[in-house]
Design an enzyme around this catalytic site. Structure first.
Site, PDB file in Angstrom:
ATOM      1  N   VAL A   7       0.840  -1.208   0.000  1.00 18.53           N
ATOM      2  CA  VAL A   7       0.000   0.000   0.000  1.00 18.53           C
ATOM      3  C   VAL A   7       0.872   1.254   0.000  1.00 18.53           C
ATOM      4  CG1 VAL A   7      -1.751   1.298   1.275  1.00 18.53           C
ATOM      5  CG2 VAL A   7      -1.898  -1.201   1.176  1.00 18.53           C
ATOM      6  N   CYS A 121     -10.527  -2.900   3.152  1.00 18.95           N
ATOM      7  CA  CYS A 121     -10.565  -2.736   1.687  1.00 18.95           C
ATOM      8  C   CYS A 121     -11.814  -3.363   1.062  1.00 18.95           C
ATOM      9  CB  CYS A 121      -9.301  -3.324   1.076  1.00 18.95           C
ATOM     10  SG  CYS A 121      -8.875  -4.962   1.663  1.00 18.95           S
ATOM     11  N   HIS A 234      -9.642  -6.797  -5.713  1.00 18.04           N
ATOM     12  CA  HIS A 234     -10.635  -7.713  -5.153  1.00 18.04           C
ATOM     13  C   HIS A 234     -11.907  -7.696  -6.002  1.00 18.04           C
ATOM     14  CE1 HIS A 234      -8.067  -8.103  -1.797  1.00 18.04           C
ATOM     15  NE2 HIS A 234      -8.746  -7.484  -0.860  1.00 18.04           N
TER      16      HIS A 234
HETATM   17  N1  LIG Z   1      -2.805  -4.752   1.228  1.00 15.42           N
HETATM   18  C1  LIG Z   1      -4.039  -4.272   1.182  1.00 15.42           C
HETATM   19  O1  LIG Z   1      -4.794  -4.529   0.242  1.00 15.42           O
HETATM   20  C2  LIG Z   1      -4.550  -3.391   2.263  1.00 15.42           C
HETATM   21  C3  LIG Z   1      -5.804  -2.816   2.105  1.00 15.42           C
HETATM   22  C4  LIG Z   1      -6.305  -1.999   3.110  1.00 15.42           C
HETATM   23  C5  LIG Z   1      -5.552  -1.770   4.237  1.00 15.42           C
HETATM   24  N2  LIG Z   1      -4.344  -2.356   4.362  1.00 15.42           N
HETATM   25  C6  LIG Z   1      -3.576  -2.053   5.572  1.00 15.42           C
HETATM   26  O2  LIG Z   1      -2.450  -1.275   5.179  1.00 15.42           O
HETATM   27  C7  LIG Z   1      -1.352  -1.598   6.027  1.00 15.42           C
HETATM   28  C8  LIG Z   1      -0.156  -2.021   5.186  1.00 15.42           C
HETATM   29  O3  LIG Z   1      -0.504  -3.147   4.419  1.00 15.42           O
HETATM   30  P1  LIG Z   1       0.428  -3.662   3.246  1.00 15.42           P
HETATM   31  O4  LIG Z   1      -0.404  -4.593   2.478  1.00 15.42           O
HETATM   32  O5  LIG Z   1       1.088  -2.518   2.541  1.00 15.42           O
HETATM   33  O6  LIG Z   1       1.525  -4.512   4.065  1.00 15.42           O
HETATM   34  P2  LIG Z   1       3.007  -4.896   3.641  1.00 15.42           P
HETATM   35  O7  LIG Z   1       3.167  -4.934   2.171  1.00 15.42           O
HETATM   36  O8  LIG Z   1       3.315  -6.115   4.419  1.00 15.42           O
HETATM   37  O9  LIG Z   1       3.870  -3.675   4.212  1.00 15.42           O
HETATM   38  C9  LIG Z   1       3.988  -3.449   5.587  1.00 15.42           C
HETATM   39  C10 LIG Z   1       4.691  -2.118   5.835  1.00 15.42           C
HETATM   40  O10 LIG Z   1       4.770  -1.940   7.260  1.00 15.42           O
HETATM   41  C11 LIG Z   1       6.131  -1.696   7.600  1.00 15.42           C
HETATM   42  N3  LIG Z   1       6.450  -2.228   8.914  1.00 15.42           N
HETATM   43  C12 LIG Z   1       6.426  -3.518   9.324  1.00 15.42           C
HETATM   44  N4  LIG Z   1       6.845  -3.622  10.604  1.00 15.42           N
HETATM   45  C13 LIG Z   1       7.141  -2.356  11.009  1.00 15.42           C
HETATM   46  C14 LIG Z   1       7.619  -1.799  12.211  1.00 15.42           C
HETATM   47  N5  LIG Z   1       7.904  -2.556  13.288  1.00 15.42           N
HETATM   48  N6  LIG Z   1       7.804  -0.461  12.268  1.00 15.42           N
HETATM   49  C15 LIG Z   1       7.531   0.321  11.199  1.00 15.42           C
HETATM   50  N7  LIG Z   1       7.075  -0.146  10.022  1.00 15.42           N
HETATM   51  C16 LIG Z   1       6.881  -1.475   9.928  1.00 15.42           C
HETATM   52  C17 LIG Z   1       6.912  -2.418   6.544  1.00 15.42           C
HETATM   53  O11 LIG Z   1       8.232  -1.920   6.524  1.00 15.42           O
HETATM   54  P3  LIG Z   1       9.474  -2.871   6.137  1.00 15.42           P
HETATM   55  O12 LIG Z   1       9.446  -2.983   4.640  1.00 15.42           O
HETATM   56  O13 LIG Z   1      10.629  -2.116   6.648  1.00 15.42           O
HETATM   57  O14 LIG Z   1       9.249  -4.207   6.822  1.00 15.42           O
HETATM   58  C18 LIG Z   1       6.106  -2.064   5.305  1.00 15.42           C
HETATM   59  O15 LIG Z   1       6.410  -0.762   4.892  1.00 15.42           O
HETATM   60  C19 LIG Z   1      -1.842  -2.661   7.003  1.00 15.42           C
HETATM   61  O16 LIG Z   1      -2.287  -2.005   8.162  1.00 15.42           O
HETATM   62  C20 LIG Z   1      -3.017  -3.279   6.266  1.00 15.42           C
HETATM   63  O17 LIG Z   1      -3.963  -3.825   7.123  1.00 15.42           O
HETATM   64  C21 LIG Z   1      -3.811  -3.149   3.406  1.00 15.42           C
END
Ligand SMILES: NC(=O)c1ccc[n+]([C@@H]2O[C@H](COP(=O)([O-])OP(=O)(O)OC[C@H]3O[C@@H](n4cnc5c(N)ncnc54)[C@H](OP(=O)(O)O)[C@@H]3O)[C@@H](O)[C@H]2O)c1
Length: 330
Positions: A7, A121, A234
């Site tokens: 995201v 989402c 989705h």
């Molecule tokens: N994916 C979706 O479709 C979607 C839709 C709606 C909402 N969301 C929400 O959006 C958020 C991110 O989702 P995503 O899909 O982008 O996940 P992701 O691809 O797994 O990315 C996670 C992000 O969080 C960072 N992170 C992890 N541990 C951390 C820590 N201890 N301190 C600071 N940053 C940390 C990661 O940094 P590093 O790279 O350094 O590990 C990365 O930038 C989540 O809350 C999720 O629920 C996601």
């Protein structure tokens, strides 16, 4: 915050493509990413570690790094005076926190409430398609099935789908991922924990958040969430049941054709309808297969698809910021 995630990368692209009025952009992630860069307006921006200190001193902080990190760091950002827009589930059901899809309930925003949640989402995509139909009359029940992409689980689940697919095609050893079933050429019930009633967490989010967004705590919602081997966007089927009303297919089509954030793709002659491939990379929710429920005069069935990294997450968050600023300034 969470700039290196599936995201987060979309946020940075949107800031640029929507010309979001940024004087200074700070990108935060975990300590693992410190020193990496992401391009913004042709220049590399160096990633810093997310800490209480680094989330302070900004006008707006977008949190997109999971509920645990939002709970830990959002208070520091708020204390420093920032507008906080949170993509995680941490605060969504807090009655004091607006849960906003701008096309649906921008009126939930108030100047004083500086912490705003972006809904789940799947719920956002559903609400953009369903809310306009309330112009016809009250909705009694939604019956929903989802076909959710790998990117909904973040960058790591996308990698798993790609690697597993490659392994099958190359007949090599298949990777394993955190208890997930084999993903290539397969599908599975959404990988969140199942509660006592047999519904998983994703399904419960769709139910509870839809009620909160529509301001209708009595809305009946039944939903089954399934992950499919699609990388992005989705897809959902929904049957909308109205209270004592039997809307025509034409009435529904007419409303959806002018609904904000909706694009109707409904070409029966060519069998051309919404797909995740068509939805990927664009902000609208695609709606098609508009038809009367053959089993119930009060029902209308739809097939919808939306890019959950955009409208289901980053775009909705940026639209919240734009709407807040339009209404109340900084
Ligand atoms: N994916 C979706 O479709 C979607 C839709 C709606 C909402 N969301 C929400 O959006 C958020 C991110 O989702 P995503 O899909 O982008 O996940 P992701 O691809 O797994 O990315 C996670 C992000 O969080 C960072 N992170 C992890 N541990 C951390 C820590 N201890 N301190 C600071 N940053 C940390 C990661 O940094 P590093 O790279 O350094 O590990 C990365 O930038 C989540 O809350 C999720 O629920 C996601």
């Amino acid at each position: 915050m969470g700039a290196t995630g599936a995201v987060g990368a979309e946020f940075v692209r949107l800031f640029e493509s929507r010309n979001f009025p940024i004087e200074e952009l700070t990108l935060l992630a975990s300590s693992r990413s410190v020193g990496k860069t992401l391009p913004y307006k042709g220049r590399p921006v160096v990633i810093k570690e997310a800490t209480e200190a680094s989330v302070q001193g900004h006008d707006i902080v977008f949190f997109s790094a999971g509920a645990t990190r939002s709970r830990a760091l959002a208070p520091a950002a708020l204390e420093s005076g920032a507008l906080v827009i949170d993509n995680s589930s941490a605060f969504r059901m807090d009655p004091e926190v607006p849960l906003v899809v701008p096309e649906v309930n921008a009126d939930a925003l108030t100047k004083e409430k500086r912490l705003i949640s972006v809904p789940n989402c799947t719920a956002i995509i559903l609400m953009v398609a369903v809310n306009p139909l309330r112009a016809l009359g009250d909705i009694d029940r939604l019956i929903v099935s989802t076909y959710q992409s790998a990117s909904g689980g973040g960058a790591a689940v996308m990698d798993y789908l790609v690697e597993d697919t490659r392994a099958v095609l190359q007949e090599s050893d298949r990777p394993q991922k955190d208890g997930l079933p084999p993903y290539a050429f397969n599908l599975f019930s959404h990988n969140t924990a199942i509660g006592d009633g047999g519904y998983n967490e994703e399904e419960l989010k769709v139910i509870e958040e839809s009620r909160k967004i529509l301001g209708d705590p009595a809305l009946k919602v039944n939903v089954t969430c399934v992950r499919v081997p699609v990388l992005r966007a989705h897809t959902e089927t929904v049957t909308v049941e109205f209270k004592g009303l039997a809307p025509s297919e034409d009435q529904v089509r007419t409303i959806l054709e002018t609904a904000p954030g909706v694009q109707v793709i409904d070409d029966r002659a060519r069998n051309h309808f919404p797909t995740p491939a068509l939805a990927s990379g664009q902000g609208d929710v695609l709606v098609g297969r508009i038809r009367a429920d053959i089993s119930n005069p009060h029902g209308i069935s739809l097939l919808i698809a939306g890019d959950q990294l955009l409208k289901g997450a980053a775009l909705n968050a940026v639209q919240i910021a734009e709407t807040y600023r339009q209404k109340f300034g900084n």
